[in-house]
Design a protein around this motif. Sequence first.
Motif, PDB file in Angstrom:
ATOM      1  N   ASP A 123      42.223  38.206  26.666  1.00 60.14           N
ATOM      2  CA  ASP A 123      43.400  38.971  27.101  1.00 60.14           C
ATOM      3  C   ASP A 123      43.016  39.992  28.177  1.00 60.14           C
ATOM      4  O   ASP A 123      43.730  40.172  29.161  1.00 60.14           O
ATOM      5  CB  ASP A 123      44.044  39.697  25.923  1.00 60.14           C
ATOM      6  CG  ASP A 123      44.668  38.751  24.916  1.00 60.14           C
ATOM      7  OD1 ASP A 123      44.861  37.561  25.244  1.00 60.14           O
ATOM      8  OD2 ASP A 123      44.957  39.204  23.786  1.00 60.14           O
ATOM      9  N   TYR A 124      41.895  40.647  27.973  1.00 64.43           N
ATOM     10  CA  TYR A 124      41.419  41.649  28.939  1.00 64.43           C
ATOM     11  C   TYR A 124      41.115  40.982  30.283  1.00 64.43           C
ATOM     12  O   TYR A 124      41.507  41.483  31.343  1.00 64.43           O
ATOM     13  CB  TYR A 124      40.175  42.355  28.389  1.00 64.43           C
ATOM     14  CG  TYR A 124      39.572  43.342  29.348  1.00 64.43           C
ATOM     15  CD1 TYR A 124      40.127  44.603  29.521  1.00 64.43           C
ATOM     16  CD2 TYR A 124      38.441  43.011  30.103  1.00 64.43           C
ATOM     17  CE1 TYR A 124      39.574  45.516  30.408  1.00 64.43           C
ATOM     18  CE2 TYR A 124      37.882  43.914  30.989  1.00 64.43           C
ATOM     19  CZ  TYR A 124      38.450  45.164  31.127  1.00 64.43           C
ATOM     20  OH  TYR A 124      37.901  46.057  32.012  1.00 64.43           O
ATOM     21  N   ALA A 125      40.397  39.865  30.227  1.00 66.88           N
ATOM     22  CA  ALA A 125      40.041  39.152  31.460  1.00 66.88           C
ATOM     23  C   ALA A 125      41.292  38.714  32.216  1.00 66.88           C
ATOM     24  O   ALA A 125      41.374  38.872  33.443  1.00 66.88           O
ATOM     25  CB  ALA A 125      39.159  37.945  31.130  1.00 66.88           C
ATOM     26  N   GLN A 126      42.265  38.180  31.498  1.00 66.54           N
ATOM     27  CA  GLN A 126      43.504  37.747  32.150  1.00 66.54           C
ATOM     28  C   GLN A 126      44.247  38.927  32.775  1.00 66.54           C
ATOM     29  O   GLN A 126      44.802  38.815  33.871  1.00 66.54           O
ATOM     30  CB  GLN A 126      44.415  37.022  31.145  1.00 66.54           C
ATOM     31  CG  GLN A 126      43.896  35.685  30.693  1.00 66.54           C
ATOM     32  CD  GLN A 126      43.703  34.720  31.857  1.00 66.54           C
ATOM     33  OE1 GLN A 126      44.446  34.710  32.825  1.00 66.54           O
ATOM     34  NE2 GLN A 126      42.663  33.913  31.766  1.00 66.54           N
ATOM     35  N   ALA A 127      44.240  40.062  32.088  1.00 68.58           N
ATOM     36  CA  ALA A 127      44.912  41.254  32.616  1.00 68.58           C
ATOM     37  C   ALA A 127      44.221  41.736  33.894  1.00 68.58           C
ATOM     38  O   ALA A 127      44.903  42.103  34.869  1.00 68.58           O
ATOM     39  CB  ALA A 127      44.924  42.359  31.574  1.00 68.58           C
ATOM     40  N   MET A 128      42.905  41.721  33.910  1.00 71.96           N
ATOM     41  CA  MET A 128      42.166  42.164  35.099  1.00 71.96           C
ATOM     42  C   MET A 128      42.427  41.229  36.283  1.00 71.96           C
ATOM     43  O   MET A 128      42.628  41.693  37.408  1.00 71.96           O
ATOM     44  CB  MET A 128      40.663  42.243  34.803  1.00 71.96           C
ATOM     45  CG  MET A 128      40.292  43.278  33.756  1.00 71.96           C
ATOM     46  SD  MET A 128      40.857  44.940  34.119  1.00 71.96           S
ATOM     47  CE  MET A 128      39.852  45.337  35.515  1.00 71.96           C
ATOM     48  N   ILE A 129      42.424  39.931  36.027  1.00 73.69           N
ATOM     49  CA  ILE A 129      42.669  38.963  37.095  1.00 73.69           C
ATOM     50  C   ILE A 129      44.099  39.091  37.607  1.00 73.69           C
ATOM     51  O   ILE A 129      44.338  39.099  38.821  1.00 73.69           O
ATOM     52  CB  ILE A 129      42.349  37.534  36.608  1.00 73.69           C
ATOM     53  CG1 ILE A 129      40.839  37.404  36.361  1.00 73.69           C
ATOM     54  CG2 ILE A 129      42.826  36.488  37.600  1.00 73.69           C
ATOM     55  CD1 ILE A 129      40.427  36.152  35.605  1.00 73.69           C
ATOM     56  N   SER A 130      45.047  39.213  36.692  1.00 71.98           N
ATOM     57  CA  SER A 130      46.450  39.375  37.098  1.00 71.98           C
ATOM     58  C   SER A 130      46.654  40.645  37.913  1.00 71.98           C
ATOM     59  O   SER A 130      47.418  40.659  38.887  1.00 71.98           O
ATOM     60  CB  SER A 130      47.357  39.418  35.865  1.00 71.98           C
ATOM     61  OG  SER A 130      47.301  38.192  35.180  1.00 71.98           O
ATOM     62  N   GLN A 131      45.973  41.687  37.522  1.00 75.08           N
ATOM     63  CA  GLN A 131      46.066  42.962  38.226  1.00 75.08           C
ATOM     64  C   GLN A 131      45.572  42.814  39.668  1.00 75.08           C
ATOM     65  O   GLN A 131      46.196  43.328  40.603  1.00 75.08           O
ATOM     66  CB  GLN A 131      45.251  44.011  37.475  1.00 75.08           C
ATOM     67  CG  GLN A 131      45.427  45.416  37.929  1.00 75.08           C
ATOM     68  CD  GLN A 131      44.616  46.367  37.056  1.00 75.08           C
ATOM     69  OE1 GLN A 131      43.398  46.233  36.951  1.00 75.08           O
ATOM     70  NE2 GLN A 131      45.299  47.306  36.425  1.00 75.08           N
ATOM     71  N   GLN A 132      44.468  42.103  39.843  1.00 72.61           N
ATOM     72  CA  GLN A 132      43.923  41.899  41.188  1.00 72.61           C
ATOM     73  C   GLN A 132      44.819  40.971  42.021  1.00 72.61           C
ATOM     74  O   GLN A 132      44.959  41.165  43.229  1.00 72.61           O
ATOM     75  CB  GLN A 132      42.493  41.351  41.117  1.00 72.61           C
ATOM     76  CG  GLN A 132      41.495  42.358  40.596  1.00 72.61           C
ATOM     77  CD  GLN A 132      41.494  43.649  41.399  1.00 72.61           C
ATOM     78  OE1 GLN A 132      41.441  43.637  42.627  1.00 72.61           O
ATOM     79  NE2 GLN A 132      41.575  44.783  40.691  1.00 72.61           N
ATOM     80  N   LYS A 133      45.413  39.969  41.359  1.00 69.51           N
ATOM     81  CA  LYS A 133      46.354  39.085  42.071  1.00 69.51           C
ATOM     82  C   LYS A 133      47.543  39.888  42.582  1.00 69.51           C
ATOM     83  O   LYS A 133      48.008  39.703  43.700  1.00 69.51           O
ATOM     84  CB  LYS A 133      46.849  37.965  41.151  1.00 69.51           C
ATOM     85  CG  LYS A 133      45.897  36.816  40.997  1.00 69.51           C
ATOM     86  CD  LYS A 133      46.503  35.746  40.119  1.00 69.51           C
ATOM     87  CE  LYS A 133      45.524  34.623  39.879  1.00 69.51           C
ATOM     88  NZ  LYS A 133      46.074  33.594  38.970  1.00 69.51           N
ATOM     89  N   ALA A 134      48.047  40.787  41.728  1.00 67.09           N
ATOM     90  CA  ALA A 134      49.202  41.604  42.111  1.00 67.09           C
ATOM     91  C   ALA A 134      48.877  42.519  43.291  1.00 67.09           C
ATOM     92  O   ALA A 134      49.755  42.842  44.086  1.00 67.09           O
ATOM     93  CB  ALA A 134      49.681  42.423  40.920  1.00 67.09           C
ATOM     94  N   LYS A 135      47.610  42.926  43.393  1.00 69.34           N
ATOM     95  CA  LYS A 135      47.192  43.777  44.502  1.00 69.34           C
ATOM     96  C   LYS A 135      46.963  42.968  45.774  1.00 69.34           C
ATOM     97  O   LYS A 135      46.690  43.537  46.824  1.00 69.34           O
ATOM     98  CB  LYS A 135      45.908  44.527  44.146  1.00 69.34           C
ATOM     99  CG  LYS A 135      46.097  45.613  43.126  1.00 69.34           C
ATOM    100  CD  LYS A 135      44.777  46.317  42.866  1.00 69.34           C
ATOM    101  CE  LYS A 135      44.924  47.418  41.844  1.00 69.34           C
ATOM    102  NZ  LYS A 135      43.631  48.061  41.550  1.00 69.34           N
TER     103      LYS A 135
END
Length: 183
Positions: free
Chosen positions: A105-117
């Motif tokens: 879950d943490y890894a997915q959140a970090m990747i999603s956060q970077q995609k959004a940026k």
Amino acid sequence: MLRKILTYGLAAGLISGLAMAVLTTVPHGHLPMAVEMALGYATMLVGLSTIFLAVKRHRDTTLGGVIRFWPALFLGLGISVVGGVIYALAWEVTQALHHMDYVNDYAQAMISQQKAKGASDEALAALTAEMDKMKAKYANPFYRLSMTFNEIFPVGVLVSLVSAGLLRDSRFWPARRVPAALA
């Protein structure tokens, strides 16, 4: 003193561990990660306030109202170690009982956060590789326990330093003296 370390450390670990279990299971995914982290560290401070209570009680009841910095710090650090171990074990139990896959879950959140940026494909590939390495490490329970212990222990060190610094002064929050007529 060992009894005080174990008693207050157990209390600190249970308070922090139970709060962490509730914060990670009840609102999970409903609060922003920064809010969850702030609440988590706030509950650690609440749990680790047992250090201040233990040092003050030891100073006032056992030592006659005077404690030196190093014995106070030692007592606080002992409580921090025991509390940290209990906190880490509480995390393991929480993950097992709720079948959590925190690291994924943490890894997915970090990747999603970077995609959004708007991160580049190369940056996302590098981050994904880094997250995969982290997942492999996190699968080892000793690594996971040490990581969890290292979340709370520095907070305990800080609380121990502040408590020892404040309570070494016998004039700071002195013990109440019960008048002889009331005793």
